[in-house]
Structures are given as structure tokens and as C-alpha cells.
Design a protein around this motif. Structure first.
Motif, PDB file in Angstrom:
ATOM      1  N   ILE A   1       0.842  -1.197   0.000  1.00 10.53           N
ATOM      2  CA  ILE A   1       0.000   0.000   0.000  1.00 10.53           C
ATOM      3  C   ILE A   1       0.877   1.246   0.000  1.00 10.53           C
ATOM      4  N   ASN A   2       0.260   2.385  -0.274  1.00 15.00           N
ATOM      5  CA  ASN A   2       0.970   3.656  -0.323  1.00 15.00           C
ATOM      6  C   ASN A   2       0.509   4.567   0.814  1.00 15.00           C
ATOM      7  N   ILE A   3       1.458   5.030   1.597  1.00 18.60           N
ATOM      8  CA  ILE A   3       1.189   5.983   2.664  1.00 18.60           C
ATOM      9  C   ILE A   3       1.726   7.334   2.195  1.00 18.60           C
ATOM     10  N   GLY A   4       0.862   8.336   2.115  1.00 12.36           N
ATOM     11  CA  GLY A   4       1.240   9.628   1.556  1.00 12.36           C
ATOM     12  C   GLY A   4       2.191  10.426   2.423  1.00 12.36           C
ATOM     13  N   ASN A   5       2.469  11.635   1.992  1.00  7.21           N
ATOM     14  CA  ASN A   5       3.345  12.542   2.734  1.00  7.21           C
ATOM     15  C   ASN A   5       2.610  13.186   3.909  1.00  7.21           C
ATOM     16  N   ASN A   6       3.353  13.532   4.947  1.00 10.34           N
ATOM     17  CA  ASN A   6       2.795  14.245   6.106  1.00 10.34           C
ATOM     18  C   ASN A   6       1.675  13.471   6.789  1.00 10.34           C
ATOM     19  N   VAL A   7       1.824  12.164   6.849  1.00 10.65           N
ATOM     20  CA  VAL A   7       0.811  11.301   7.475  1.00 10.65           C
ATOM     21  C   VAL A   7       1.242  10.959   8.887  1.00 10.65           C
ATOM     22  N   LYS A   8       0.261  10.865   9.795  1.00  8.82           N
ATOM     23  CA  LYS A   8       0.505  10.401  11.156  1.00  8.82           C
ATOM     24  C   LYS A   8      -0.297   9.124  11.372  1.00  8.82           C
ATOM     25  N   ILE A   9       0.384   8.071  11.795  1.00  9.74           N
ATOM     26  CA  ILE A   9      -0.261   6.796  12.093  1.00  9.74           C
ATOM     27  C   ILE A   9      -0.163   6.572  13.597  1.00  9.74           C
ATOM     28  N   ALA A  10      -1.297   6.473  14.249  1.00 10.23           N
ATOM     29  CA  ALA A  10      -1.337   6.401  15.710  1.00 10.23           C
ATOM     30  C   ALA A  10      -0.776   5.084  16.230  1.00 10.23           C
ATOM     31  N   SER A  11      -0.372   5.099  17.490  1.00 10.47           N
ATOM     32  CA  SER A  11       0.114   3.883  18.149  1.00 10.47           C
ATOM     33  C   SER A  11      -0.945   2.790  18.085  1.00 10.47           C
ATOM     34  N   GLY A  12      -0.524   1.597  17.706  1.00  9.87           N
ATOM     35  CA  GLY A  12      -1.420   0.450  17.676  1.00  9.87           C
ATOM     36  C   GLY A  12      -2.320   0.350  16.470  1.00  9.87           C
ATOM     37  N   ALA A  13      -2.277   1.313  15.579  1.00  6.60           N
ATOM     38  CA  ALA A  13      -3.131   1.264  14.386  1.00  6.60           C
ATOM     39  C   ALA A  13      -2.682   0.139  13.452  1.00  6.60           C
ATOM     40  N   VAL A  14      -3.656  -0.421  12.736  1.00  3.92           N
ATOM     41  CA  VAL A  14      -3.363  -1.430  11.713  1.00  3.92           C
ATOM     42  C   VAL A  14      -3.838  -0.888  10.378  1.00  3.92           C
ATOM     43  N   VAL A  15      -2.904  -0.626   9.482  1.00  2.00           N
ATOM     44  CA  VAL A  15      -3.216   0.029   8.215  1.00  2.00           C
ATOM     45  C   VAL A  15      -3.033  -0.972   7.078  1.00  2.00           C
ATOM     46  N   VAL A  16      -4.102  -1.194   6.310  1.00  2.24           N
ATOM     47  CA  VAL A  16      -4.052  -2.152   5.200  1.00  2.24           C
ATOM     48  C   VAL A  16      -4.550  -1.543   3.893  1.00  2.24           C
ATOM     49  N   LYS A  17      -4.831  -0.220   3.920  1.00  6.64           N
ATOM     50  CA  LYS A  17      -5.285   0.472   2.719  1.00  6.64           C
ATOM     51  C   LYS A  17      -4.460   1.740   2.514  1.00  6.64           C
ATOM     52  N   ASP A  18      -4.468   2.232   1.276  1.00  8.44           N
ATOM     53  CA  ASP A  18      -3.733   3.453   0.961  1.00  8.44           C
ATOM     54  C   ASP A  18      -4.196   4.609   1.845  1.00  8.44           C
TER      55      ASP A  18
END
Length: 215
Positions: free
Chosen positions: A138-155
């Protein structure tokens, strides 16, 4: 950029992002995240020049010492900071941009179902909180914040904040949110519950009013 300039840039990144870092000597000698990144640059060079066994040897030796496992095939940009770092796993086809911060327990991995490009592509200026999992090509864009414990499976688009399991995107006027950190992040689930509670209370008042008018 020369090796020495790149080395100094890595040290500066740790000093800027970690308030506990008091000196360059401390970063170089005592910080596992810094050691893991420097060793990865060696392993990545070996990997790209087809010395794959030696590349894995360097990588595994570093993983044993630091608790940070970075596949030598992964691509990591400039001024990346790995804070603490224990338990971090970064897969072979992962690509990480510049000026990113990665906290302990993060997995940038695959789903087990993909071939070829199996791991995520991370943009620039991305913060990935402790224990977060970013899985698949998947693609994670610029200036993104991913919180503690998050599970990311989509762009994830630029200038977004992601929280929860599975990860939910929270936008704030389509712009980067500089006053948030990996703890003080919005919770879309709790926001929805609060909004529904307000709506239920309003509907209850209307029903009571209608019942009184019928009497």
C-alpha cells in the motif's frame, strides 16, 4: 551526498527528534535505532551489488544486537529517525521516504498473499506510532501520522491521520496537523458514539414534547 555528510545528517536527525539525546557521541554509541540505520546502509549496498548472503549476515547480526530487523533490500530515505526501536520489522520491498519517525514495535510488512512488491511505500514526513502495523503493498502519503497500535491495510492520502483497528483516516481540513503527537490523536469511533448520543438525546426530547402535546 558523501558518506560523511550522510552520517552527520543521521546524527542531526536523532538529536532533533529525540529530546533525550544530549550529544552526538551518545547517539552514535548508545542508540540502537542509529546503529540499525547505519548497518542497514551497509547491508543495502551489499544487497544491491548482489552480495546477498553477506547483506543478510550484516542484517541479522544487527537484528540480534539491536532488536530491529530491517531486510537489506528495503529502501530507506534520508533523516529517518528510529526512536528506541525494539521489535521493529521492515520487509524487503518496503520503501521509506525522508524525514520519517518510526517508534518501537512497528511492522512494515506483508500480508502473506502478495508477490513482487509485498510491502508498503511510506512517503516523506511520516510519523508511525509505537506498535503500529502497516501491511501489504500500500501507499502511505506525505505528512501522514499513524497512531500507536493502528493497523493500516489500505492506501492513505497526504496530510491524513490514521487511528484504530482497522486504521481509519481522519482529515483535518485536508492539511497537515502539526499540534498532534502519537498520543493526542482524534478517535473517530468515540466521535461517532458522542455524535449519536447527542442525536438520541435530541430525538428523545422531541418525542417527549410530542407526547405532551397529545395529552
Amino acid at each position: 551526498m558523501s558518506w560523511y555528510s550522510d552520517y552527520k545528517e543521521d546524527i542531526k536527525s536523532f538529536l532533533e527528534h529525540d529530546p533525550a539525546a544530549s550529544s552526538a557521541v551518545q547517539v552514535v554509541l548508545l542508540y540502537p535505532g542509529f546503529k540499525a540505520l547505519r548497518n542497514h546502509r551497509k547491508a543495502n549496498w551489499l544487497f544491491r551489488h548482489n552480495f546477498k548472503f553477506l547483506a543478510r549476515a550484516v542484517s541479522q547480526r544487527c537484528a540480534h544486537k539491536t532488536g530491529i530487523e530491517i531486510h537489506p533490500g528495503a529502501t530507506i530515505g534520508r533523516r529517518v529517525c528510529i526512536d528506541h526501536g525494539t521489535g521493529i520489522v521492515i520487509g524487503e520491498t518496503t520503501e521509506i521516504g525522508n524525514d520519517c519517525i518510526i517508534y518501537q514495535g512497528v511492522t512494515l510488512g506483508g500480508t502473506g498473499k502478495d508477490t513482487g512488491k509485498r510491502h508498503p511505500t511510506i512517503g516523506n514526513d511520516v510519523l508511525i506510532g509505537a506498535g503500529a502495523k502497516v501491511l501489504g503493498p500500500i501507499n502511505i502519503g506525505n505528512n501522514v501520522k499513524i497512531a500507536s497500535g493502528a493497523v493500516v491495510v489500505k492506501d492513505v492520502d497526504d496530510n491524513s491521520t490514521v487511528v484504530g483497528v482497522p486504521g481509519r483516516i481522519v482529515r483535518v481540513d485536508g492539511e497537515r496537523v502539526d499540534d498532534l503527537d502519537q498520543i493526542n490523536l482524534p478517535d473517530p469511533v468515540m466521535n461517532a458514539i458522542r455524535d449519536n448520543s447527542i442525536l438520541i438525546e435530541e430525538l428523545s426530547r422531541r418525542i417527549e414534547k410530542l407526547e405532551e402535546e397529545k395529552k
